[in-house]
Each structure stands twice: as C-alpha cells, then as structure tokens.
Design an enzyme around this catalytic site. Sequence first.
Site, short mmCIF file in Angstrom:
data_model
loop_
_atom_site.label_atom_id
_atom_site.label_comp_id
_atom_site.label_asym_id
_atom_site.label_seq_id
_atom_site.Cartn_x
_atom_site.Cartn_y
_atom_site.Cartn_z
N CYS A 156 0.83 -1.20 0.00
CA CYS A 156 0.00 0.00 0.00
C CYS A 156 0.87 1.26 0.00
O CYS A 156 1.46 1.58 -1.02
CB CYS A 156 -0.99 -0.03 1.16
N HIS A 199 -3.93 -4.72 0.46
CA HIS A 199 -3.50 -5.16 1.79
C HIS A 199 -3.63 -6.67 1.94
O HIS A 199 -4.56 -7.17 2.57
CB HIS A 199 -4.33 -4.46 2.87
N GLU A 211 -2.05 -8.66 3.85
CA GLU A 211 -1.94 -9.12 5.24
C GLU A 211 -3.29 -9.26 5.91
O GLU A 211 -3.43 -9.97 6.91
CB GLU A 211 -1.04 -8.17 6.04
#
Length: 255
Positions: free
Chosen positions: A118, A222, A224
């Site tokens: 990001c 994102h 994660e």
Amino acid sequence: MTAGPAQGTYRPRIGLTTYWQSAAWGVWDGTAAIVPGAYVRAVVDAGGSPLLLPPVGTDPSVIGLLDGLIVIGGVDVEPARYGAAPHPATVSQPGRDDHDLALTRAALETGTPLFAICRGAQVLNVALGGTLHQHLPEVREDAAQYQPAPGVFGSVDFTTEPGSIARQLLGKQASSPCYHHQGLDRIADGLCVTALASDGTVEVVEAAVGGPAGWTLGVQFHPEENGQDRRLFGGFVDAARTYATSRTAPERTAP
C-alpha cells in the site's frame, strides 16, 4: 493458507517498517512504534521471523542484518518528494518518509528481497523517481470503493500479467482487501506494472528488465488482511530464504 516451515527450516529475518505515533497500552498512553498485528502474523505464518524497524534512529546499514524488508502501509508520502504541491486530502509524516525511503533504497541497492504494501508501494515508486495520484476519487469514477469508510477495508479485483511474480503466485485473476485514497501515477524507471484493477488503477509493480536486481514486489492492496491467503507472503519469505542461503554467514550478520 500457506503452511509454516518444516521443523529445522531456516526462518528468514524479515524487517518491517513501523508507525511512530500516539498509542495506549495497559495503563499507559504515549508515543509508540506500532505495526498492525496482521503484518506480523502474516510473516510468521509464512515462515519468517519479524523484526520491527521504527522510524527513529534510522540506519540503512541495518539492511545487512535482514533477509527481506517489508515496507508497510500508513499515511501519504509527502508530495514534495515527487515534485508536487499537497492536495487538501493529503496527510504525511516527513520523518517516516525519510526512514522508509532510506530503507527502501538500501534494499534495492543490495538486492535484498523487498515487499512494499500500500503506502509501501507508493514509497517504492517515489524512491525510484515515480509520482502519485494524490486523491484517486478525482481520477477514477468509482475509486471510493478502495476506501469505503474510515477504518473499513474495501475489496479490489485485479488481473495479473503473464510471466510476473504476481501471476506466478496468484494466477491470472485475484482479489484482496484494500484501503487507500492515493495510487501510483507515473511509474518509475526500473519498475513495470504487473496487475491492474478493471478501472486501470495500478495494483502491482515489480522490477523491470534492467531495474532492481533483487526480488521486488509492490502491491497497492493489503494482503496481510486476508488470513486465508498467504501466497504473496509465502513467495516473499521463500525469496528471503533463498537470498539468505546465497550469502555467507558473515554477510548475513555484518552490521
């Protein structure tokens, strides 16, 4: 979900950049180095050992201690870094920019595997001379979907390019949680776009032919936040493990 390493497998040392801001813990309230737990968990799930690198006392030579670097998300890159005046919606932290840019450039110069997420992808592009769109809703008609509400992740679908790291790890099409109001504009020399959303928003950049020598991946989304899909983190940690074994022990531990 990517399985963890087999017993006895070397766990690469993965540096993660951090926030530096007000926080609360226990009975205390003050300034702290913060990394959202999802990043740390993703590194561990993929078989790495996370090491936090706060934007205080920055020393780019710390890259010599690492097998890989993750530049995490966060606030906007200061527009002056890429020759632009600030947009009213832009919020930046110059000290964090100094830190993230220095570590990113050190990773690129040494060939250390780099995973930029990001804000990290934006830092990567700026570090190599690229520019950013400061407010995507002024550029893309439906860009509000990328940041639907404060603290609420959106979702993005994207298509990857043949022969890319993104295609190898994710296949032709994939989706991910996302949260951003800025995006990549002019892509820096040394990088190439390897995934786009349907509206043309750049979702993934990688090292171009003749660009950075190491494993380099920048993603606007994102990954994660998707605990059921660790393919990108798994690929990154595998690259870090390969990088570690390609060096001698003194090189891995030298300051």
